[in-house]
Design a protein around this motif. Structure first.
Motif, PDB file in Angstrom:
ATOM      1  N   LEU A 249      46.256 -61.711   6.552  1.00  0.00           N
ATOM      2  CA  LEU A 249      45.216 -61.387   7.532  1.00  0.00           C
ATOM      3  C   LEU A 249      45.100 -59.877   7.728  1.00  0.00           C
ATOM      4  O   LEU A 249      44.005 -59.309   7.653  1.00  0.00           O
ATOM      5  N   VAL A 250      46.222 -59.230   7.960  1.00  0.00           N
ATOM      6  CA  VAL A 250      46.218 -57.786   8.212  1.00  0.00           C
ATOM      7  C   VAL A 250      45.803 -57.018   6.958  1.00  0.00           C
ATOM      8  O   VAL A 250      44.985 -56.091   7.016  1.00  0.00           O
ATOM      9  N   MET A 251      46.359 -57.399   5.818  1.00  0.00           N
ATOM     10  CA  MET A 251      46.070 -56.681   4.583  1.00  0.00           C
ATOM     11  C   MET A 251      44.586 -56.746   4.221  1.00  0.00           C
ATOM     12  O   MET A 251      43.947 -55.736   3.932  1.00  0.00           O
ATOM     13  N   VAL A 252      44.012 -57.953   4.244  1.00  0.00           N
ATOM     14  CA  VAL A 252      42.612 -58.111   3.837  1.00  0.00           C
ATOM     15  C   VAL A 252      41.677 -57.360   4.780  1.00  0.00           C
ATOM     16  O   VAL A 252      40.711 -56.721   4.340  1.00  0.00           O
ATOM     17  N   ALA A 253      41.942 -57.425   6.073  1.00  0.00           N
ATOM     18  CA  ALA A 253      41.060 -56.776   7.051  1.00  0.00           C
ATOM     19  C   ALA A 253      40.972 -55.270   6.807  1.00  0.00           C
ATOM     20  O   ALA A 253      39.871 -54.700   6.726  1.00  0.00           O
ATOM     21  N   ILE A 254      42.113 -54.613   6.678  1.00  0.00           N
ATOM     22  CA  ILE A 254      42.111 -53.155   6.502  1.00  0.00           C
ATOM     23  C   ILE A 254      41.603 -52.777   5.114  1.00  0.00           C
ATOM     24  O   ILE A 254      40.805 -51.843   4.964  1.00  0.00           O
ATOM     25  N   MET A 255      42.045 -53.505   4.099  1.00  0.00           N
ATOM     26  CA  MET A 255      41.637 -53.209   2.728  1.00  0.00           C
ATOM     27  C   MET A 255      40.130 -53.324   2.541  1.00  0.00           C
ATOM     28  O   MET A 255      39.499 -52.481   1.903  1.00  0.00           O
ATOM     29  N   THR A 256      39.519 -54.359   3.122  1.00  0.00           N
ATOM     30  CA  THR A 256      38.097 -54.607   2.914  1.00  0.00           C
ATOM     31  C   THR A 256      37.236 -53.458   3.413  1.00  0.00           C
ATOM     32  O   THR A 256      36.245 -53.086   2.776  1.00  0.00           O
ATOM     33  N   ALA A 373      43.113 -67.284   6.476  1.00  0.00           N
ATOM     34  CA  ALA A 373      43.461 -66.081   7.252  1.00  0.00           C
ATOM     35  C   ALA A 373      42.820 -64.848   6.641  1.00  0.00           C
ATOM     36  O   ALA A 373      42.294 -63.981   7.357  1.00  0.00           O
ATOM     37  N   GLY A 374      42.839 -64.768   5.324  1.00  0.00           N
ATOM     38  CA  GLY A 374      42.198 -63.641   4.652  1.00  0.00           C
ATOM     39  C   GLY A 374      40.699 -63.627   4.869  1.00  0.00           C
ATOM     40  O   GLY A 374      40.087 -62.567   5.040  1.00  0.00           O
TER      41      GLY A 374
END
Length: 419
Positions: A249-256, A373-374
């Motif tokens: 969840l955290v990784m995809v949000a910031i990366m996107t 989540a992603g």
């Protein structure tokens, strides 16, 4: 049985594991280039076609939703027909989705674009499901390293992919198609080749072989394994799933939102590709070290390290000057490392706790939750940035990462024997 030799004996598990890992490594090198396309230019392509930053996270959400459906499907197919069939079909589906994105860009058809991103997500799901195949025949003491070997192989293609964005965009322009669709041509070819490698070479099938060896030791293992089937969703399984869901969840949000953030501050596609390449390197390159740490210190300790690293990544992204490519690359590198630590530790918890009889199906269900989540992270990221800003999104991600620590502490307390 397909896993037996002519003499009726099962293949030696150690030698078979070496072959299985070699084939998986070859396929993951190819698939890495496929998954990198959507990460790098998916949001930019959608922004061009939609004319809206607020919906730029939609492609990430869509191919992550597609990944969720594919994760469950690949898990169930693998449970019935083996890893070889499930993984090969997953990559073939991802290739079809990649070419659909190209067709949508050429036709300027937003409906086809969204549908194709859903199908494209199958490649992402399959690339992650391959880590489970690496663990099927691994000895418990070496399971972390087996998982990490499969993940680190993805690094080659995944790091090269974003750095080929400019080349593929130029080629697409020369072919007379939209430049941002070029990376998806690479993605389609890469996924198709990865599926072909697995279909031809993944023999013996790792899940079939693991089950066959379990059957030959029925007196020692089958009874305990069967007793566990009724209690698949034990606290350690839920904990492993929780660690992976939060890190995703955290990784995809910031990366996107990072490429969009960079574009708004004057950076080109090449600069965004470099930052994403560093991020993807952080996601996969440390895998061998992460796996060794899990085998040495335990998955719980590495899970805490994942939380701390993700917090550092969120703070670094929030404080990074928008003009500094180096600072953004450092933040995204830390984000990838936190994801890596969380994925390997969570996967180890899950694989250790789930019996072979329900392993593939349960792993597919957990990956479905991870993908959902992603999807939430990808879809919500654009809305959060539109309502606040990129630093606000990064700090929110850092705060969410802290939830991993109490989840690990509570589970450890409940499952520590009384003295």
């Amino acid at each position: 049985m397909t896993t037996t030799t002519i003499s009726g004996r099962l293949p030696d598990p150690v030698r078979a594991q070496r072959r299985i890992l070699a084939v998986l490594v070859a396929a993951q090198i190819l698939s890495g280039a496929g998954l990198a396309a959507g990460i790098t230019v998916g949001a930019l392509l959608a922004q061009d076609m939609l004319g809206s930053t607020g919906l730029a996270g939609l492609p990430s959400a869509l191919f992550t939703i597609g990944s969720a459906a594919a994760a469950a499907a690949v898990g169930r197919i693998s449970d019935r027909a083996g890893r070889r069939t499930g993984l090969a079909l997953g990559y073939a589906t991802g290739a079809v989705g990649s070419l659909g994105v190209v067709a949508a860009a050429v036709a300027d058809n937003v409906t086809l674009l969204f549908a194709s991103f859903l199908v494209y997500g199958a490649g992402t799901a399959t690339s992650l499901q391959a880590r489970y195949a690496g663990a099927d025949c691994a000895q418990p003491a070496h399971r972390g390293r087996a998982i990490s070997t499969v993940l680190v192989a993805t690094t080659v293609g995944a790091v090269a992919g974003p750095n080929l964005v400019t080349l593929m965009s130029n080629l697409a322009d020369a072919w007379g198609i939209p430049p941002l669709s070029g990376p998806f041509v690479l993605s389609g070819v890469a996924y198709a080749l990865a599926g072909l490698v697995l279909w031809i070479l993944l023999r013996p099938d790792p899940l079939h072989l693991a089950r066959a060896h379990l059957e030959t030791n029925a007196d020692e293992s089958t009874g305990a394994d069967a007793a566990t089937v009724a209690r698949t969703w034990t606290p350690p399984v839920v904990l492993g799933a929780t660690v992976m869901v939060l890190t995703q969840l955290v990784m995809v949000a910031i990366m996107t939102m990072t490429p969009i953030h960079m574009q708004h501050h004057g950076h080109g596609v090449g600069a965004a590709g470099f930052v994403i390449a560093v991020h993807v390197a952080g996601m996969y390159l440390p895998s061998l070290l992460s796996g060794a740490l899990v085998d040495r210190f335990g998955a719980g300790v590495v899970g805490v390290a994942a939380a701390v690293t993700l917090v550092a990544a969120g703070v670094a992204a929030a404080l990074a000057p928008p003009s500094s490519i180096v600072a953004l690359a450092l933040a995204l590198g830390l984000l990838g490392l936190g994801w890596n630590l969380g994925l390997i530790s969570g996967t180890s918890m899950l694989t250790d706790a789930v019996p072979l009889a329900t392993r593939a199906r349960t792993q597919g269900t957990v990956d479905l939750c991870i993908a959902i989540a992603g999807a939430g992270g990808g879809l919500g990221s654009g809305m959060i940035v539109a309502a606040t800003d990129y630093p606000g999104l990064a700090l929110l991600g850092a705060a969410l990462s802290l939830a991993i620590v109490p989840a690990l502490a509570i589970t450890a307390r409940r499952h520590t024997p009384a003295r």
